[in-house]
Each structure stands twice: as C-alpha cells, then as structure tokens.
Design a protein around this motif. Structure first.
Motif, PDB file in Angstrom:
ATOM      1  N   ARG A  40       0.819  -1.221   0.000  1.00 22.32           N
ATOM      2  CA  ARG A  40       0.000   0.000   0.000  1.00 22.32           C
ATOM      3  C   ARG A  40       0.849   1.266   0.000  1.00 22.32           C
ATOM      4  O   ARG A  40       0.356   2.339  -0.333  1.00 22.32           O
ATOM      5  CB  ARG A  40      -0.960  -0.039   1.194  1.00 22.32           C
ATOM      6  N   LEU A  41       2.098   1.133   0.387  1.00 25.58           N
ATOM      7  CA  LEU A  41       3.010   2.276   0.312  1.00 25.58           C
ATOM      8  C   LEU A  41       3.622   2.423  -1.079  1.00 25.58           C
ATOM      9  O   LEU A  41       3.896   3.548  -1.522  1.00 25.58           O
ATOM     10  CB  LEU A  41       4.134   2.125   1.343  1.00 25.58           C
ATOM     11  N   LEU A  42       3.823   1.304  -1.757  1.00 27.29           N
ATOM     12  CA  LEU A  42       4.508   1.351  -3.049  1.00 27.29           C
ATOM     13  C   LEU A  42       3.844   2.311  -4.040  1.00 27.29           C
ATOM     14  O   LEU A  42       4.541   3.133  -4.669  1.00 27.29           O
ATOM     15  CB  LEU A  42       4.628  -0.059  -3.641  1.00 27.29           C
ATOM     16  N   PRO A  43       2.509   2.279  -4.206  1.00 22.47           N
ATOM     17  CA  PRO A  43       1.891   3.264  -5.117  1.00 22.47           C
ATOM     18  C   PRO A  43       2.125   4.714  -4.682  1.00 22.47           C
ATOM     19  O   PRO A  43       2.230   5.608  -5.536  1.00 22.47           O
ATOM     20  CB  PRO A  43       0.404   2.907  -5.072  1.00 22.47           C
ATOM     21  N   ARG A  44       2.210   4.933  -3.386  1.00 22.56           N
ATOM     22  CA  ARG A  44       2.467   6.285  -2.888  1.00 22.56           C
ATOM     23  C   ARG A  44       3.905   6.700  -3.201  1.00 22.56           C
ATOM     24  O   ARG A  44       4.165   7.857  -3.557  1.00 22.56           O
ATOM     25  CB  ARG A  44       2.172   6.344  -1.385  1.00 22.56           C
ATOM     26  N   TRP A  45       4.834   5.787  -3.040  1.00 23.90           N
ATOM     27  CA  TRP A  45       6.218   6.078  -3.396  1.00 23.90           C
ATOM     28  C   TRP A  45       6.333   6.351  -4.894  1.00 23.90           C
ATOM     29  O   TRP A  45       7.031   7.278  -5.317  1.00 23.90           O
ATOM     30  CB  TRP A  45       7.123   4.907  -3.007  1.00 23.90           C
ATOM     31  N   GLN A  46       5.649   5.543  -5.702  1.00 25.04           N
ATOM     32  CA  GLN A  46       5.705   5.724  -7.159  1.00 25.04           C
ATOM     33  C   GLN A  46       5.082   7.047  -7.582  1.00 25.04           C
ATOM     34  O   GLN A  46       5.604   7.740  -8.464  1.00 25.04           O
ATOM     35  CB  GLN A  46       5.015   4.547  -7.857  1.00 25.04           C
ATOM     36  N   ALA A  47       3.985   7.415  -6.920  1.00 27.80           N
ATOM     37  CA  ALA A  47       3.346   8.700  -7.232  1.00 27.80           C
ATOM     38  C   ALA A  47       4.266   9.860  -6.864  1.00 27.80           C
ATOM     39  O   ALA A  47       4.341  10.860  -7.594  1.00 27.80           O
ATOM     40  CB  ALA A  47       2.021   8.815  -6.489  1.00 27.80           C
ATOM     41  N   ALA A  48       4.971   9.723  -5.737  1.00 27.39           N
ATOM     42  CA  ALA A  48       5.902  10.777  -5.315  1.00 27.39           C
ATOM     43  C   ALA A  48       7.031  10.927  -6.333  1.00 27.39           C
ATOM     44  O   ALA A  48       7.481  12.045  -6.627  1.00 27.39           O
ATOM     45  CB  ALA A  48       6.460  10.459  -3.939  1.00 27.39           C
ATOM     46  N   GLU A  49       7.487   9.812  -6.885  1.00 30.22           N
ATOM     47  CA  GLU A  49       8.538   9.863  -7.906  1.00 30.22           C
ATOM     48  C   GLU A  49       8.065  10.621  -9.136  1.00 30.22           C
ATOM     49  O   GLU A  49       8.807  11.429  -9.710  1.00 30.22           O
ATOM     50  CB  GLU A  49       8.932   8.430  -8.297  1.00 30.22           C
ATOM     51  N   LYS A  50       6.841  10.383  -9.541  1.00 36.15           N
ATOM     52  CA  LYS A  50       6.308  11.040 -10.749  1.00 36.15           C
ATOM     53  C   LYS A  50       6.182  12.540 -10.562  1.00 36.15           C
ATOM     54  O   LYS A  50       6.387  13.311 -11.500  1.00 36.15           O
ATOM     55  CB  LYS A  50       4.941  10.442 -11.098  1.00 36.15           C
ATOM     56  N   THR A  51       5.817  12.963  -9.361  1.00 34.89           N
ATOM     57  CA  THR A  51       5.606  14.399  -9.108  1.00 34.89           C
ATOM     58  C   THR A  51       6.847  15.090  -8.569  1.00 34.89           C
ATOM     59  O   THR A  51       6.869  16.320  -8.442  1.00 34.89           O
ATOM     60  CB  THR A  51       4.462  14.595  -8.098  1.00 34.89           C
ATOM     61  N   GLY A  52       7.873  14.300  -8.226  1.00 35.13           N
ATOM     62  CA  GLY A  52       9.079  14.885  -7.651  1.00 35.13           C
ATOM     63  C   GLY A  52       8.923  15.272  -6.192  1.00 35.13           C
ATOM     64  O   GLY A  52       9.742  16.025  -5.649  1.00 35.13           O
ATOM     65  N   GLN A  53       7.890  14.771  -5.548  1.00 36.05           N
ATOM     66  CA  GLN A  53       7.637  15.099  -4.139  1.00 36.05           C
ATOM     67  C   GLN A  53       8.584  14.334  -3.233  1.00 36.05           C
ATOM     68  O   GLN A  53       8.881  13.162  -3.467  1.00 36.05           O
ATOM     69  CB  GLN A  53       6.189  14.748  -3.784  1.00 36.05           C
ATOM     70  N   ARG A  54       9.058  14.984  -2.196  1.00 37.62           N
ATOM     71  CA  ARG A  54       9.926  14.345  -1.204  1.00 37.62           C
ATOM     72  C   ARG A  54       9.279  14.477   0.166  1.00 37.62           C
ATOM     73  O   ARG A  54       8.892  15.582   0.571  1.00 37.62           O
ATOM     74  CB  ARG A  54      11.315  14.982  -1.195  1.00 37.62           C
ATOM     75  N   ARG A  55       9.171  13.366   0.872  1.00 35.83           N
ATOM     76  CA  ARG A  55       8.508  13.379   2.179  1.00 35.83           C
ATOM     77  C   ARG A  55       9.300  12.519   3.154  1.00 35.83           C
ATOM     78  O   ARG A  55      10.066  11.639   2.759  1.00 35.83           O
ATOM     79  CB  ARG A  55       7.073  12.846   2.054  1.00 35.83           C
TER      80      ARG A  55
END
Length: 333
Positions: free
Chosen positions: A138-153
């Motif tokens: 359930r985290l993997l899609p969130r990590w992948q979405a962050a990669e696409k948008t360049g978001q760092r958390r």
C-alpha cells in the motif's frame, strides 16, 4: 482532584492510587517522582518530547501512549523506524501474531523453523512477514506517485497519509484506539525518524530501488533533514513553553533528538535557546563506562543538554512495565 504528598493536584484512578500508596522507596520512588515532575511540567504550560527506542510498538505501548497523544500529554515523538512501522503491523495483523512464551527455551533449529514459517521473532512474539508486505504493497503506489511528481517526504508522512486515507480500516485486527500512530496521524503530531534504513519498510524501499521498481531514494527525506525540522520545532516550541525529554531505551532515538539543544546553543551560537526542562530515561542498561545508554543524566550537563537544576530521573527497569505506569499516573488512571 486531590493533593498528593508533593502538593500535586491530579485525578487519581486505581493505578495512580496504587503508585501513591506503594511506590515509596528505591526504583519505585523514582517512578513516582518522575511521574509527578512530568505532571508539574505540563501544569505550568510545558510540552513533553518522547524519544522511543526498543520494540515498544510490538510491546503494544500504544494502549497507553495513544491516549497520551490524544490528551496532549505528548507533543512530539522521535522514534526508530521499527517503532514507526510495527505499530501499523500490529494494527492490521495482531490476531495473526504468534505468541512464544517459552522463547528462552528455543533452540537454533526452532528459530530456523519460525523463519521458514515467515515469522519474525521479537522476544516473545512473532510478526508474520505477510503483514509487512501488506503495508509495503500500500506504500509502493504512494512512493511511485511521489517519484512522478518529484515530491519528497519523510517516512512517517507516507504512513500518516495511509492511515488518514482509511484504506487500512477493513484490515484492522487490533482496536484502533490502541494505535499510537493512528492517534499521531489524527493529531498531525510532529514526528522525527532518524535511521529509517534500520527497519523492514526501509529495507523494502531500498529493495524496490535496487530492483528498478523505483528509480532513486530521493523521495524519502533524510535524517539530516529531520534534524533541521527538529531544530525548528524545538526553537519555536521552547520560545513559548518549557520542553521536557522523556526517553525510552537508548540508541539513535534518544541520541539524535536530545542533541537539538547543544546544536542550537553551541554549534549555531543561539544564546536565547533554553535547555531541556525535564529529563527521564527508562532503560535496562545499567550505569557503565562509555555506554551512552548507561550514562547517568548528570553527564548530559557537560554536553549542554541539561542544567544542574533540571529535574532528571533514570529508572533502570523494563520499559514495558514502567512506561505504562508513568503514563497511567500522568493520565490520572
């Protein structure tokens, strides 16, 4: 409300009453004095910072810690990556955990059999590997979405998002009132997690970078960035409130967080930053030479962390026994 011997006004439930009557000398007396000083700090408008090492989440400390967070008795947390994730593992997998009360009798062959069954032992209980993968998936899609948008958390921000989404609710096996991470997410509690690499989810994240599922590690903000955020939090908070430090165990959770004060005062030369206003450590590491976890609180005076007049306590005991007692007294249970 009633007065105790120290003049402290507090609600007294059965646990508090028991401590008042029986915890009078030696280590027990320190538990009582540390609890009373904790309440006194809060009563004068103070804030409490919790540094949490060890396997406290798997020990289900959330049964008392979650309520401490909900009732504003804890105002920020620094914890290991294991404590961050294991609260969620317990939340969705508690009924599948395997109890091992006879863990002292296990042979190496017994341990190998647990591993083959996908069971990771933490003293007297085993966490199923599949629970870890449920959170990972359930985290993997969130990590992948962050990669696409360049978001760092920060690591905990992805978990906060997962908890707030409600996506895990159908999977709950433990009472959500006992999840300190859920309470923290609902409060948006300031949370600092140095050394996230030393966790199952941290390992799984690196595995996804190594196998090409993710491109790079940059979407996770680092421990050094967490230190910068901690400095900002401490400087802003201590300008308005005295801030105490409650430490469970040793290691990076305590070492990292308590250094915020000397970093501000000595390295940045900020002359108006107050020292920690309270210190209590629960540890089963006895006083020893060269051991940070076994260092007495007075040593912290030389490092510019505490003042000679700072209320300071060290309780050499099992945190799974002592922390719930102190929290109960602070809550008036």
């Amino acid at each position: 409300m009633a007065d105790n011997q120290s003049g402290l006004k507090t609600t007294k439930g059965p646990v508090s009453t028991f401590i008042e009557e029986h915890f009078r000398h030696f280590n027990a007396a320190v538990v009582k004095r540390a609890s009373d000083a904790y309440v006194q700090l809060l009563e004068r408008g103070g804030r409490m910072f919790l540094a949490m090492a060890g396997a406290m989440s798997t020990a289900e400390l959330g049964r008392s810690l979650a309520e401490m967070i909900r009732r504003d008795k804890i105002h920020a947390v620094c914890c290991t990556g294991a404590n961050l994730e294991e609260d969620l593992f317990n939340l969705i997998g508690q009924r599948d955990y395997v109890q091992v009360p006879e863990y002292r009798d296990l042979t190496p062959a017994d341990e190998l059999e647990l591993m083959r069954r996908g069971l990771n032992r933490v003293t007297d209980v085993c966490i199923p590997e599949r629970v870890m993968m449920e959170i990972h998936d359930r985290l993997l899609p969130r990590w992948q979405a962050a990669e696409k948008t360049g978001q760092r958390r920060f690591p905990h921000e992805y978990l906060y998002d997962l908890l707030r989404s409600g996506e895990l609710e159908p999977l709950y096996q433990a009472d959500p009132r006992h999840s300190w991470m859920l309470a923290a997410a609902q409060k948006d509690l300031p949370l600092f997690v140095p050394g996230w690499e030393d966790s199952s989810l941290g390992n799984l994240f690196v595995a996804r970078v190594a196998d090409g599922t993710l491109r790079e590690v940059r979407i996770i903000r680092s421990g050094l960035e967490a230190m910068l955020e901690l400095l900002r939090w401490y400087e802003e908070t201590s300008a308005r409130h005295p801030v105490g430090f409650f430490q469970i165990g040793g290691g990076i959770a305590g070492d990292f967080a308590i250094c915020a004060v000397p970093l501000l005062r000595q390295d940045l030369k900020r002359t108006n930053v107050p020292l920690w206003a309270y210190f209590c450590q629960i540890s089963d590491s006895t006083t020893s030479y060269g051991s940070y976890s076994g260092a007495v609180p007075n040593e912290k005076i030389t490092w510019g962390k505490l003042a000679p007049e700072t209320p300071r306590f060290i309780i050499e005991s099992d945190a799974t026994v002592i922390a719930p007692l102190i929290f109960a007294r602070v809550l008036g249970w």
